[in-house]
Design a protein around this motif. Structure first.
Motif, short mmCIF file in Angstrom:
data_model
loop_
_atom_site.label_atom_id
_atom_site.label_comp_id
_atom_site.label_asym_id
_atom_site.label_seq_id
_atom_site.Cartn_x
_atom_site.Cartn_y
_atom_site.Cartn_z
N ALA A 1 -5.79 6.70 0.55
CA ALA A 1 -4.64 6.50 1.42
C ALA A 1 -3.86 5.26 1.08
CB ALA A 1 -5.09 6.43 2.88
N LEU A 2 -4.53 4.17 0.74
CA LEU A 2 -3.82 2.92 0.51
C LEU A 2 -3.32 2.78 -0.92
CD1 LEU A 2 -6.09 0.52 2.54
CD2 LEU A 2 -3.81 1.28 3.11
N ALA A 3 -4.22 2.78 -1.85
CA ALA A 3 -3.82 2.53 -3.22
C ALA A 3 -3.85 3.77 -4.08
CB ALA A 3 -4.75 1.48 -3.83
N ARG B 1 -0.80 10.90 -7.28
CA ARG B 1 -1.69 10.23 -6.32
C ARG B 1 -0.95 9.64 -5.14
NH1 ARG B 1 -5.49 7.05 -10.57
NH2 ARG B 1 -6.04 8.87 -11.81
N VAL B 2 0.35 9.40 -5.29
CA VAL B 2 1.11 8.81 -4.19
C VAL B 2 2.23 9.74 -3.71
CG1 VAL B 2 0.58 6.44 -4.84
CG2 VAL B 2 2.64 7.53 -5.73
N TYR B 3 2.25 10.95 -4.21
CA TYR B 3 3.29 11.90 -3.83
C TYR B 3 3.33 12.08 -2.30
CZ TYR B 3 5.98 16.17 -3.38
OH TYR B 3 6.92 17.09 -3.01
N GLY B 4 4.51 11.92 -1.74
CA GLY B 4 4.69 12.10 -0.31
C GLY B 4 4.25 10.92 0.53
N LYS B 5 3.78 9.85 -0.09
CA LYS B 5 3.34 8.66 0.66
C LYS B 5 4.48 7.64 0.70
CE LYS B 5 -1.39 9.46 -0.58
NZ LYS B 5 -2.63 9.03 -0.04
N HIS B 6 4.41 6.77 1.67
CA HIS B 6 5.41 5.72 1.83
C HIS B 6 4.79 4.38 1.47
CE1 HIS B 6 8.27 8.32 3.92
NE2 HIS B 6 7.20 8.87 4.46
N GLN B 7 5.61 3.54 0.85
CA GLN B 7 5.13 2.20 0.53
C GLN B 7 5.21 1.34 1.78
OE1 GLN B 7 7.02 -1.14 -2.01
NE2 GLN B 7 6.12 0.35 -3.45
N VAL B 8 4.12 0.65 2.06
CA VAL B 8 4.03 -0.20 3.25
C VAL B 8 3.74 -1.63 2.80
CG1 VAL B 8 2.70 -0.65 5.35
CG2 VAL B 8 3.19 1.70 4.66
N ALA C 1 0.85 -1.20 0.00
CA ALA C 1 0.00 0.00 0.00
C ALA C 1 0.88 1.24 0.00
CB ALA C 1 -0.90 0.00 1.23
N TRP C 2 0.29 2.35 -0.37
CA TRP C 2 0.91 3.67 -0.22
C TRP C 2 0.17 4.40 0.88
CZ3 TRP C 2 5.39 4.55 -2.36
CH2 TRP C 2 5.74 3.88 -3.54
N LEU C 3 0.87 4.81 1.93
CA LEU C 3 0.26 5.48 3.06
C LEU C 3 0.97 6.80 3.34
CD1 LEU C 3 -0.15 2.63 5.71
CD2 LEU C 3 -1.95 3.73 4.40
N ASP C 4 0.21 7.75 3.89
CA ASP C 4 0.82 8.97 4.40
C ASP C 4 1.77 8.59 5.52
OD1 ASP C 4 -0.50 10.77 2.70
OD2 ASP C 4 -2.27 10.74 3.99
N ALA C 5 2.79 9.40 5.74
CA ALA C 5 3.83 9.09 6.73
C ALA C 5 3.26 8.83 8.11
CB ALA C 5 4.85 10.21 6.77
N ASP C 6 2.24 9.56 8.52
CA ASP C 6 1.70 9.42 9.88
C ASP C 6 0.46 8.52 9.94
OD1 ASP C 6 0.13 11.13 8.43
OD2 ASP C 6 -0.14 12.58 10.04
#
Length: 195
Positions: free
Chosen positions: A40-42, A101-108, A15-20
């Motif tokens: 938030a996820l995909a 769509r995933v800018y600034g998100k982290h892969q989890v 998934a792609w999630l925001d850092a927090d």
């Protein structure tokens, strides 16, 4: 149908999630179409730039759900499932196709816990549905059949504006069950190759 799994054997998804952000639970989304987990996820629901993209996105989701209820009712609903990616490669391909769509998100990386229901589908079908074209109900049903059957856009010869339309498949997982985040090196969406 081999793109539907009802099991308890461990499965890893991405998934792609925001850092927090924490990994949400799927049952919190019941009754919440286009909820936070979609973005938030995909990153599945595009950020609407104008009224047309909002309408196209809504109609694409509506028709897929309507078709699922008629022919694939045993599959998890896109509106009431977590949208994840089947592999890290799928998550990375999604990032390369939709960087905003995933800018600034982290892969989890997440692992299933206990019993779950999960189906796998090519998210590129949604990209095709969101193109600025007019499709009849027969074509929409055919696309929905391909999507829910687990076929990829590569399997079917698609055209747009009388030209071949080719996209890399991005396999998404519609997931209902419990997940736990798997620790590892964080990956970021805004620095390609950062691991």
């Amino acid at each position: 149908m081999d793109n539907l799994i009802r099991d308890g054997a461990p499965l890893e998804l991405f998934a792609w999630l925001d850092a927090d952000a924490e990994l949400p639970a799927w049952d919190r989304l019941k009754g919440c179409p286009f909820g936070a987990a979609h973005g938030a996820l995909a990153g599945a629901a595009p950020r609407p730039d104008d009224e047309l993209s909002t309408v196209q996105n809504y109609f694409a989701e509506y028709h897929l759900e309507y078709f699922r209820q008629r022919r694939f009712n045993h599959f998890p609903s896109r509106l009431h499932a977590l949208l994840l990616f089947a592999t890290r490669i799928d998550a990375d391909t999604y990032r390369s196709k939709h960087p905003a769509r995933v800018y600034g998100k982290h892969q989890v990386r997440a692992r299933t816990q206990g019993a779950y229901l999960c189906s796998f589908h090519d998210a590129s079908w949604l990209d095709y549905l969101r193109l600025p074209h007019s499709l009849g109900f027969g074509a929409l049903d055919e696309i929905a059949e391909h999507y829910w059957s687990g076929r990829t856009v590569e399997d079917i010869g698609l055209t747009f504006m009388n030209e071949p339309w080719r996209e890399a498949p991005v396999i998404e997982a519609l997931f209902q069950g419990a997940l736990e985040a798997v620790s590892g090196a964080p990956r970021t969406a805004w620095l390609p190759g950062f691991a």
